[in-house]
Write a protein that holds these residues in place. Sequence first.
Motif, PDB file in Angstrom:
ATOM      1  N   VAL A 194      58.006  29.470  48.330  1.00  0.00           N
ATOM      2  CA  VAL A 194      58.222  31.187  47.358  1.00  0.00           C
ATOM      3  C   VAL A 194      58.260  31.462  46.744  1.00  0.00           C
ATOM      4  N   ARG A 195      57.525  33.082  46.062  1.00  0.00           N
ATOM      5  CA  ARG A 195      57.159  33.574  45.777  1.00  0.00           C
ATOM      6  C   ARG A 195      57.755  33.689  43.904  1.00  0.00           C
ATOM      7  N   GLU A 196      56.909  33.619  42.957  1.00  0.00           N
ATOM      8  CA  GLU A 196      57.901  32.838  42.243  1.00  0.00           C
ATOM      9  C   GLU A 196      58.827  34.074  41.148  1.00  0.00           C
TER      10      GLU A 196
ATOM     11  N   ARG B 228      60.433  35.446  43.067  1.00  0.00           N
ATOM     12  CA  ARG B 228      62.218  35.335  44.076  1.00  0.00           C
ATOM     13  C   ARG B 228      62.979  34.005  44.187  1.00  0.00           C
ATOM     14  N   ARG B 229      61.930  33.492  42.989  1.00  0.00           N
ATOM     15  CA  ARG B 229      62.453  31.763  43.593  1.00  0.00           C
ATOM     16  C   ARG B 229      64.407  32.203  42.290  1.00  0.00           C
ATOM     17  N   ARG B 230      65.113  30.453  42.307  1.00  0.00           N
ATOM     18  CA  ARG B 230      66.398  30.519  41.533  1.00  0.00           C
ATOM     19  C   ARG B 230      66.971  31.776  42.205  1.00  0.00           C
ATOM     20  N   ARG B 231      66.921  31.995  43.697  1.00  0.00           N
ATOM     21  CA  ARG B 231      67.879  32.967  44.233  1.00  0.00           C
ATOM     22  C   ARG B 231      68.750  32.156  45.528  1.00  0.00           C
TER      23      ARG B 231
ATOM     24  N   GLY C 242      64.634  29.457  49.156  1.00  0.00           N
ATOM     25  CA  GLY C 242      64.178  27.720  49.738  1.00  0.00           C
ATOM     26  C   GLY C 242      65.090  27.395  50.702  1.00  0.00           C
TER      27      GLY C 242
ATOM     28  N   ASN D 214      55.630  18.975  41.255  1.00  0.00           N
ATOM     29  CA  ASN D 214      56.825  19.770  41.560  1.00  0.00           C
ATOM     30  C   ASN D 214      57.725  19.537  41.132  1.00  0.00           C
TER      31      ASN D 214
ATOM     32  N   ALA E 212      60.812  21.521  40.909  1.00  0.00           N
ATOM     33  CA  ALA E 212      61.643  22.119  41.268  1.00  0.00           C
ATOM     34  C   ALA E 212      61.879  21.872  43.039  1.00  0.00           C
ATOM     35  N   ALA E 213      60.636  21.627  43.533  1.00  0.00           N
ATOM     36  CA  ALA E 213      60.922  21.165  45.033  1.00  0.00           C
ATOM     37  C   ALA E 213      62.196  20.149  45.228  1.00  0.00           C
TER      38      ALA E 213
ATOM     39  N   LEU F  44      65.693  20.534  44.815  1.00  0.00           N
ATOM     40  CA  LEU F  44      65.629  21.353  45.933  1.00  0.00           C
ATOM     41  C   LEU F  44      66.171  20.024  46.915  1.00  0.00           C
TER      42      LEU F  44
END
Length: 96
Positions: free
Chosen positions: A3-5, A7-10, A13, A40, A42-43, A46
Amino acid sequence: MFVREDRRRRGIGEELMRGIERVVGERGHERVSISYGIENTAARKLYEKLGYRDAGVPPQRVVGTILVRSGPLEVDDTLIYLVKDIPVDLEASRSS
């Protein structure tokens, strides 16, 4: 998955992964396996949130050139492997 940076946290993913899981179940498969780069976080967060667990595969270092949609990419990373059991949609898998 990427996911493009900007566009993240929405929730993009998470929705992508839920869609992948749905398709996998519809095709009659009972498990999804993924890997992510060890740094990573964040991954990792998630996948943990979505119920993925350790796959029992030791972390694997990957060094070299890989091909992605944008072209060749040099990597030096350690991959962590996770799995998740998913419900199989027997109706959908019979019709595919």
